[in-house]
Design an enzyme around this catalytic site. Structure first.
Site, mmCIF file in Angstrom:
data_model
loop_
_atom_site.group_PDB
_atom_site.id
_atom_site.type_symbol
_atom_site.label_atom_id
_atom_site.label_comp_id
_atom_site.label_asym_id
_atom_site.label_seq_id
_atom_site.Cartn_x
_atom_site.Cartn_y
_atom_site.Cartn_z
ATOM 1 N N ASP A 135 0.829 -1.198 0.000
ATOM 2 C CA ASP A 135 0.000 0.000 0.000
ATOM 3 C C ASP A 135 0.873 1.261 0.000
ATOM 4 O O ASP A 135 1.913 1.300 0.656
ATOM 5 C CB ASP A 135 -0.926 -0.023 1.218
ATOM 6 C CG ASP A 135 -2.116 0.895 1.032
ATOM 7 O OD1 ASP A 135 -3.183 0.379 0.639
ATOM 8 O OD2 ASP A 135 -1.973 2.114 1.257
ATOM 9 N N SER B 250 0.496 3.696 1.610
ATOM 10 C CA SER B 250 0.649 4.181 2.991
ATOM 11 C C SER B 250 2.008 3.771 3.565
ATOM 12 O O SER B 250 2.504 4.406 4.490
ATOM 13 C CB SER B 250 -0.480 3.651 3.872
ATOM 14 O OG SER B 250 -0.445 2.250 3.908
ATOM 15 N N THR C 7 -5.262 4.206 -1.362
ATOM 16 C CA THR C 7 -5.770 5.529 -1.013
ATOM 17 C C THR C 7 -4.668 6.582 -0.961
ATOM 18 O O THR C 7 -4.810 7.686 -1.479
ATOM 19 C CB THR C 7 -6.463 5.460 0.370
ATOM 20 O OG1 THR C 7 -7.364 4.366 0.355
ATOM 21 C CG2 THR C 7 -7.196 6.743 0.683
ATOM 22 N N GLU D 89 -6.683 -4.956 -6.777
ATOM 23 C CA GLU D 89 -6.339 -4.896 -5.350
ATOM 24 C C GLU D 89 -7.407 -5.724 -4.672
ATOM 25 O O GLU D 89 -8.592 -5.413 -4.801
ATOM 26 C CB GLU D 89 -6.382 -3.443 -4.853
ATOM 27 C CG GLU D 89 -6.017 -3.296 -3.378
ATOM 28 C CD GLU D 89 -6.514 -1.976 -2.783
ATOM 29 O OE1 GLU D 89 -6.106 -0.899 -3.250
ATOM 30 O OE2 GLU D 89 -7.327 -2.053 -1.839
ATOM 31 N N TYR E 38 -11.692 -5.611 4.015
ATOM 32 C CA TYR E 38 -11.075 -4.289 3.883
ATOM 33 C C TYR E 38 -10.861 -3.643 5.254
ATOM 34 O O TYR E 38 -11.376 -4.113 6.264
ATOM 35 C CB TYR E 38 -11.853 -3.384 2.933
ATOM 36 C CG TYR E 38 -13.301 -3.105 3.288
ATOM 37 C CD1 TYR E 38 -14.321 -3.831 2.694
ATOM 38 C CD2 TYR E 38 -13.646 -2.091 4.189
ATOM 39 C CE1 TYR E 38 -15.651 -3.576 2.991
ATOM 40 C CE2 TYR E 38 -14.971 -1.817 4.485
ATOM 41 C CZ TYR E 38 -15.975 -2.563 3.898
ATOM 42 O OH TYR E 38 -17.277 -2.301 4.198
ATOM 43 N N GLY E 39 -10.067 -2.566 5.239
ATOM 44 C CA GLY E 39 -9.734 -1.908 6.498
ATOM 45 C C GLY E 39 -8.548 -2.595 7.161
ATOM 46 O O GLY E 39 -8.502 -2.739 8.383
ATOM 47 N N VAL F 299 -19.432 -0.375 -10.402
ATOM 48 C CA VAL F 299 -19.789 -0.761 -11.761
ATOM 49 C C VAL F 299 -20.319 0.465 -12.497
ATOM 50 O O VAL F 299 -19.992 0.700 -13.659
ATOM 51 C CB VAL F 299 -20.797 -1.926 -11.737
ATOM 52 C CG1 VAL F 299 -21.191 -2.326 -13.140
ATOM 53 C CG2 VAL F 299 -20.198 -3.106 -10.984
ATOM 54 N N GLU G 114 -9.771 4.137 -6.272
ATOM 55 C CA GLU G 114 -11.127 4.065 -5.696
ATOM 56 C C GLU G 114 -11.829 5.421 -5.642
ATOM 57 O O GLU G 114 -12.350 5.832 -4.602
ATOM 58 C CB GLU G 114 -11.070 3.421 -4.302
ATOM 59 C CG GLU G 114 -10.613 1.973 -4.359
ATOM 60 C CD GLU G 114 -10.683 1.233 -3.023
ATOM 61 O OE1 GLU G 114 -11.151 1.808 -2.025
ATOM 62 O OE2 GLU G 114 -10.263 0.067 -2.988
ATOM 63 N N HIS H 229 -11.494 -3.470 -7.530
ATOM 64 C CA HIS H 229 -11.027 -4.053 -6.271
ATOM 65 C C HIS H 229 -12.096 -4.953 -5.666
ATOM 66 O O HIS H 229 -13.282 -4.784 -5.944
ATOM 67 C CB HIS H 229 -10.665 -2.943 -5.285
ATOM 68 C CG HIS H 229 -9.567 -2.050 -5.789
ATOM 69 N ND1 HIS H 229 -9.142 -0.933 -5.119
ATOM 70 C CD2 HIS H 229 -8.803 -2.124 -6.918
ATOM 71 C CE1 HIS H 229 -8.163 -0.351 -5.808
ATOM 72 N NE2 HIS H 229 -7.949 -1.047 -6.904
ATOM 73 N N GLY I 104 -0.561 -4.607 7.187
ATOM 74 C CA GLY I 104 -1.915 -4.949 7.639
ATOM 75 C C GLY I 104 -1.979 -6.394 8.103
ATOM 76 O O GLY I 104 -0.986 -7.138 8.065
#
Ligand SMILES: *[C@@H]1O[C@H](CO)[C@@H](O)[C@H](O)[C@H]1NC(C)=O
Ligand SMILES: *[C@@H]1O[C@H](CO)[C@@H](O)[C@H](O)[C@H]1NC(C)=O
Ligand SMILES: *[C@@H]1O[C@H](CO)[C@@H](O)[C@H](O)[C@H]1NC(C)=O
Ligand SMILES: *[C@@H]1O[C@H](CO)[C@@H](O)[C@H](O)[C@H]1NC(C)=O
Ligand SMILES: *[C@@H]1O[C@H](CO)[C@@H](O)[C@H](O)[C@H]1NC(C)=O
Ligand SMILES: *[C@@H]1O[C@H](CO)[C@@H](O)[C@H](O)[C@H]1NC(C)=O
Ligand SMILES: *[C@@H]1O[C@H](CO)[C@@H](O)[C@H](O)[C@H]1NC(C)=O
Length: 482
Positions: A46, A48, A81, A287, A292-293, A219, A170, A240, A332
């Site tokens: 990521d 990040s 992100t 991805e 998620y998160g 979509v 995204e 994703h 993560g």
């Protein structure tokens, strides 16, 4: 009369219980469904991680390099992100030991040193880089490529060769920032034109738009992008996928047929959309992971997560997805390797997928027992495992708590090579480790991977409760498997 009928039915039911449990596959009757490339499975880190100045990642660590080399050939996508807050700065140097407390949705710098480290790493381990450029750098409602030009010029100067580029991440999810599908379509045209003005970067390809899935708005976003002409500027359509949010994740959901099957209609939906607008171009899961998160603590990094992962690789390949980029290699709870740079169960599953599974992909009818899921491909004949042409690899997952016998009638007289995974310790599904053919997998030293050896046998196969794995039929002699 009625009494006899009832007995007959009971006898039939008893017999049928058997035939429902037994799973059969005929290797010679499998029909080719799709073709995939040698880099079907890739990974991500990521963006990040750049904000954290790579955090715990140590590009010099022998262990890290060994684990990475094991996955080659491999795409590494650096995106997410934070790509839309990343600004390349040629003049700043890393602040010695001072790391800004990472803040979300604020700009941060990628230094020359950080870009060098990334490019040197992929080159050393034999990976190909996919880099996601910042689309939030804008002027008058359009993408402002000034910073990208600076990065690309430096890239040329150093002779780095990223394999592919993306623009933004995204945008359908981060709607607060108001970059619409209609706006980003000409931005991609701009990126395509910019890259073609720099022939030193070739060959490369462009992926987009990295729509976040989960809901139908992705979509819609993709379809608006195509309607605005964006399809002409990309080589690969990406979106994703996560099965659920990490907050709502449970061990049960991670081996639930319903959860696994939720992916199929989404893939069909996106594939059909892409067939309509860009029929000759590939579609990738750009991805993707379990939840998620950041992945679910003590679930996404455990044995049970391998069900979602192996099944996703199977469903995607048989439906025609050409690339699956796993969030993440590192970072993560869903990393293939953990924060100590040690492999999680999914790492081992991935490495054997790469070594054993190739193209074409065959259609396998779903067995009558819904707990047993099965996929078949030609065997990879270009890996250290040494399999030769004609071989077939099936992979199967037993989601349930009882043994499922699998009959392979047309291969009973030939040897098969079994690579069967099971939980590594007594915690079962939430085991941190994984066994291959009964032996816990671990790095014995930092410079090489342990041997991944099959159990060679013949006849029918028993897939024990919660086991999953690969079975190679070296004597299958399928002419498609060259
Ligand atoms: C890079 O950083 C320097 C000082 O740290 C700053 O003056 C300059 O504006 C930055 N460049 C970019 C492109 O952000
Ligand atoms: C990031 O920097 C760009 C260029 O200076 C600016 O337009 C944008 O508003 C900044 N974004 C944030 C979140 O501060
Ligand atoms: C996005 O648009 C909405 C209204 O359309 C506006 O309220 C909001 O401030 C805009 N956000 C940004 C980051 O420009
Ligand atoms: C949303 O997408 C699914 C497929 O993933 C489809 O079956 C459903 O009809 C769509 N719903 C709406 C409201 O368009
Ligand atoms: C076999 O794999 C190697 C290493 O990834 C690659 O360079 C080579 O092109 C492959 N050969 C074939 C025939 O695919
Ligand atoms: C096996 O799983 C079923 C549900 O699929 C459950 O009803 C049953 O109690 C489980 N048996 C054991 C021994 O865990
Ligand atoms: C396997 O071998 C047995 C005994 O030689 C033979 O009867 C049977 O037909 C063979 N099956 C296949 C699928 O070749």
């Amino acid at each position: 009369m009625a009494f006899v009928d009832r007995i007959t039915i009971l006898v039939l039911l008893a017999l049928c219980d058997q035939c429902f449990m037994n799973v059969e596959i005929n290797v010679h009757k499998l029909k080719v469904a799709q073709h995939i490339g040698p880099k079907y499975v890739g990974v991500t880190i990521d963006s990040s991680a750049v904000r954290k100045q790579w955090g715990n990642i140590d590009f010099k660590s022998p262990k890290f390099l060994t684990l990475a080399k094991g996955l080659a050939p491999n795409f590494l996508r650096v995106g997410g992100t934070d790509c839309d807050f990343l600004i390349f700065n040629k003049t700043t140097t890393p602040m010695n030991g001072i790391i800004d407390k990472p803040k979300t949705h604020t700009n941060f710098t990628m230094t020359v040193a950080e870009w060098d480290q990334l490019n040197n790493f992929v080159s050393e381990v034999g990976w190909d880089l996919i880099f996601d450029l910042n689309v939030f750098l804008r002027k008058d409602g359009r993408w402002d490529p000034t910073n990208a030009i600076e990065l690309l010029k430096y890239t040329i100067e150093k002779g780095y060769k990223p394999a592919a580029y993306e623009l933004g991440n995204e945008l359908d999810v981060f709607r607060d920032f108001n970059v619409t599908a209609r706006e980003v379509a000409p931005d991609f045209a701009h990126l395509k034109q910019l890259l073609s003005s720099m022939p030193e970067l070739a060959p490369y390809f462009i992926l987009g738009t990295d729509a976040g899935t989960v809901e139908n708005r992705s979509v819609t976003f993709m379809s608006e992008f195509f309607e605005a002409g964006g399809g002409a500027s990309i080589d690969v359509a990406t979106f994703h996928h996560y099965y659920m949010s990490s907050e709502s994740a449970t061990t049960e959901k991670f081996h639930s047929v319903t959860v696994l099957e939720s992916l199929r209609p989404m893939l069909i939906n996106v594939i059909n959309l892409c067939k309509r607008f860009i029929p000759t171009k590939q579609v990738w899961l750009g991805e993707t992971s379990s939840s998620y998160g950041g992945g679910a603590h003590e679930i996404s990094d455990r044995y049970v997560a391998s069900f979602l992962w192996l099944d996703k690789l199977g469903v995607s390949s048989v439906l025609g997805i050409q690339g699956v980029l796993r969030q993440t290699f590192y970072g993560g709870n869903y990393g293939l390797i953990n924060s100590n740079l040690d492999p999680n169960p999914d790492y081992w599953l991935t490495i054997l997928f790469k070594r054993l599974v190739a193209s074409p992909v065959f259609t396998v009818p779903q067995p009558p027992n819904p707990d047993l899921r099965m996929y078949a491909h030609c065997t990879n004949t270009n890996s250290s495992m040494g399999y030769t042409t004609g071989s077939v690899t099936i992979y199967l997952l037993n989601l349930g708590n009882t043994t499922v016998p699998v009959d392979v009638p047309d291969m009973v007289n030939k040897t098969h090579h079994i690579y069967m995974f099971s939980p590594g310790d007594d915690s079962g599904l939430t085991s941190k480790s994984i066994k291959l053919n009964g032996v816990v997998l671990a790095l014995t030293n930092d410079n090489e991977l342990p041997p991944l050896k099959p159990v060679i046998g013949q006849g029918n196969i028993q897939v024990e409760a919660y086991n999953m794995g690969y079975i190679v039929f070296p004597g299958a002699m399928r002419p498609e498997c060259v």
